[in-house]
Design a protein around this motif. Structure first.
Motif, PDB file in Angstrom:
ATOM      1  N   VAL A 108       0.829  -1.212   0.000  1.00  0.00           N
ATOM      2  CA  VAL A 108       0.000   0.000   0.000  1.00  0.00           C
ATOM      3  C   VAL A 108       0.869   1.269   0.000  1.00  0.00           C
ATOM      4  O   VAL A 108       0.378   2.359   0.268  1.00  0.00           O
ATOM      5  N   GLY A 132      -8.182  -4.576  -5.131  1.00  0.00           N
ATOM      6  CA  GLY A 132      -7.824  -4.062  -3.822  1.00  0.00           C
ATOM      7  C   GLY A 132      -6.338  -4.153  -3.566  1.00  0.00           C
ATOM      8  O   GLY A 132      -5.577  -4.677  -4.381  1.00  0.00           O
ATOM      9  N   PHE A 133      -5.919  -3.617  -2.396  1.00  0.00           N
ATOM     10  CA  PHE A 133      -4.516  -3.586  -2.006  1.00  0.00           C
ATOM     11  C   PHE A 133      -4.366  -4.328  -0.674  1.00  0.00           C
ATOM     12  O   PHE A 133      -5.121  -4.080   0.270  1.00  0.00           O
ATOM     13  N   VAL A 134      -3.383  -5.205  -0.617  1.00  0.00           N
ATOM     14  CA  VAL A 134      -3.132  -5.975   0.599  1.00  0.00           C
ATOM     15  C   VAL A 134      -1.953  -5.346   1.332  1.00  0.00           C
ATOM     16  O   VAL A 134      -0.836  -5.295   0.790  1.00  0.00           O
ATOM     17  N   PRO A 135      -2.132  -4.845   2.541  1.00  0.00           N
ATOM     18  CA  PRO A 135      -1.042  -4.165   3.256  1.00  0.00           C
ATOM     19  C   PRO A 135      -0.039  -5.159   3.840  1.00  0.00           C
ATOM     20  O   PRO A 135      -0.381  -6.288   4.183  1.00  0.00           O
ATOM     21  N   ARG A 141       0.688   4.289   4.117  1.00  0.00           N
ATOM     22  CA  ARG A 141      -0.404   4.096   3.169  1.00  0.00           C
ATOM     23  C   ARG A 141      -0.482   5.234   2.156  1.00  0.00           C
ATOM     24  O   ARG A 141      -0.493   6.410   2.508  1.00  0.00           O
ATOM     25  N   VAL A 145      -8.429   4.166   1.829  1.00  0.00           N
ATOM     26  CA  VAL A 145      -8.740   3.154   2.854  1.00  0.00           C
ATOM     27  C   VAL A 145      -9.729   2.129   2.323  1.00  0.00           C
ATOM     28  O   VAL A 145      -9.621   0.926   2.597  1.00  0.00           O
ATOM     29  N   ILE A 148      -8.385  -1.030   0.575  1.00  0.00           N
ATOM     30  CA  ILE A 148      -7.519  -1.968   1.301  1.00  0.00           C
ATOM     31  C   ILE A 148      -8.296  -3.228   1.675  1.00  0.00           C
ATOM     32  O   ILE A 148      -9.417  -3.162   2.172  1.00  0.00           O
ATOM     33  N   PRO A 150      -7.943  -6.346   4.105  1.00  0.00           N
ATOM     34  CA  PRO A 150      -7.153  -6.858   5.244  1.00  0.00           C
ATOM     35  C   PRO A 150      -6.749  -8.314   5.017  1.00  0.00           C
ATOM     36  O   PRO A 150      -7.475  -9.097   4.393  1.00  0.00           O
TER      37      PRO A 150
END
Length: 423
Positions: A108, A132-135, A141, A145, A148, A150
């Motif tokens: 991210v 989506g984005f995987v942190p 970041r 939000v 993202i 989880p």
């Protein structure tokens, strides 16, 4: 009936190829521009006008391919309507969601933010859709939000849950125990494509992203192929293309020479030192487009937009790229290739080599009259522009082929006709 169809097949294939090439030359296959009825039609009509001119010339030179004036008019009208309808169907009514692959971005940070911006520039035209984005741990970041996802489970479970076909790895720091190499391997084994940033930008944008480039990728990655057979084929292509261009543009060359002579006298041509293959200097031939005292101080300067040193004739021949035509001599002498990276002056090469990593890689092949950077990026006159153009030059050095050369030549026609990137 079948014999009649077979007899018309060569003409039909020729027509199809010419229309596709004309549409490509005027940017119909590039993911930019308006995609509503008016936007598509305004770009489609010039493409068909260009195609009609070329097909008429081909039928004149090869009359056996001609299939009749009335039939040609009907075919042109049907092709125009069908292409217009199909493009409207996909771009406006149907959308491309079903045709785009679904991607999950690992990370991210700043690189992930650039990917998000890239997807947002043309959300309906890109080949991919970021789900989506995987942190990962210890990342600041740079993405919204709401985008993202989880990590409540393994990566493979996330890909199955969201119907992901590709994972784009945006993190460059792969040490410290947070990088999920085993999970990525599991995804790969289960048919999920895993791509790093350099490979992603190479595929989607047609350039090598300098910020993401690292030496081991250049050493162990594919491409950068050289060889005697490839060199021979490219040389034959250069000679053939140069002679054809010389024959077609000879009246333009003579007219340009006469106009330069009338406006500002001799010399009509000028020779200037450039850096060529393997860093060896050579003298490039061009039409003189500036006044005789353009660099009376002796120090090389970047060309700029509306440069006051440019003559009236020079403005025209630069806009239409006619000033480049004498470089055919350099190609025939073997100092240049028809397609490749643009040659630069030694003064600027020294500056750029000191500031830009991998800059000298562009000298691993012969410089060009036209190239991938010229058709993909507007004319530049700064170190920042040189970095941007180098990304396209490195893509060409890595992936150059006869097919890519043909694509560049077709796009060059559009660049010249639309005066893109002139200075």
């Amino acid at each position: 009936m079948s014999e009649l169809l077979i007899s018309q097949l060569p003409g039909a294939i020729t027509f199809t190829f010419v229309i596709i090439a004309s549409m490509a030359a005027l940017g119909m296959y590039q993911m930019e521009g308006r995609q509503d009825f008016e936007g598509i039609l305004l770009r489609l009509l010039p493409s068909f006008a260009l195609g009609f001119g070329f097909i008429t010339l081909i039928f004149y030179l090869f009359p056996d391919l001609y299939f009749g004036r009335g039939l040609l008019a009907i075919v042109m009208l049907l092709a125009l309507l069908l292409i217009l309808f199909i493009r409207l169907f996909f771009f406006r009514w149907q959308g491309l969601d079903n045709l785009r692959y679904r991607a999950l971005v690992l990370g991210v940070g700043a690189n992930a933010g650039e990917l998000f911006d890239l997807a947002g520039k043309s959300p309906n035209l890109s080949n991919f859709r970021i789900v989506g984005f995987v942190p990962l741990d210890k990342e600041s970041r740079h993405v919204p939000v709401e985008m993202i996802i989880p990590r409540t489970g393994s990566l493979i479970s996330l890909t199955n849950q969201h119907n992901i076909s590709e994972i784009i790895v945006s993190v460059q720091e792969r040490r410290g125990g947070t990088y999920p190499i085993q999970e990525l391997l599991e995804c790969r084994i289960n048919g999920i494509k895993v791509t790093d940033l350099v490979g992603f930008y190479e595929r989607e944008c047609g350039h090598l992203q300098m910020d993401s480039l690292y030496p081991s990728w250049l050493v162990f990655g594919s491409g950068f192929k050289q060889g005697s057979l490839r060199t021979l084929i490219k040389r034959l292509f250069d000679i053939t293309a140069s002679l054809l261009l010389l024959i077609v543009t000879l009246p333009i060359i003579l007219l340009a020479a006469l106009l330069i002579l009338i406006e500002d006298g001799r010399p009509v041509f000028y020779r200037q030192e450039r850096v060529g293959h393997a860093g060896k200097p050579y003298m490039v031939f061009k039409f003189r487009s500036m006044f005789n005292d353009a660099e009376k101080g002796g120090k090389p300067r970047w060309a700029t937009t509306d440069d006051p040193r440019v003559t009236r004739v020079g403005k025209i021949i630069r806009k239409l790229r006619i000033d480049e035509l004498p470089q055919i001599i350099n190609v025939l002498k073997g100092e240049m290739s028809f397609v490749g990276p643009r040659p630069e002056r030694p003064h600027f090469v020294d500056i750029l080599s000191a500031q830009i990593p991998y800059y000298n890689l562009r000298h691993s092949i012969k410089p060009d009259i036209t190239g991938w950077a010229q058709v993909r990026y507007p004319y530049g006159a700064s170190v920042e522009d040189a970095i941007e153009k180098l990304q396209y030059d490195l893509y060409y050095v890595k992936n150059h082929s006869l097919f890519l050369d043909f694509i560049i030549l077709i796009n060059t026609v559009g660049v010249v006709l639309l005066s893109k990137g002139s200075r």
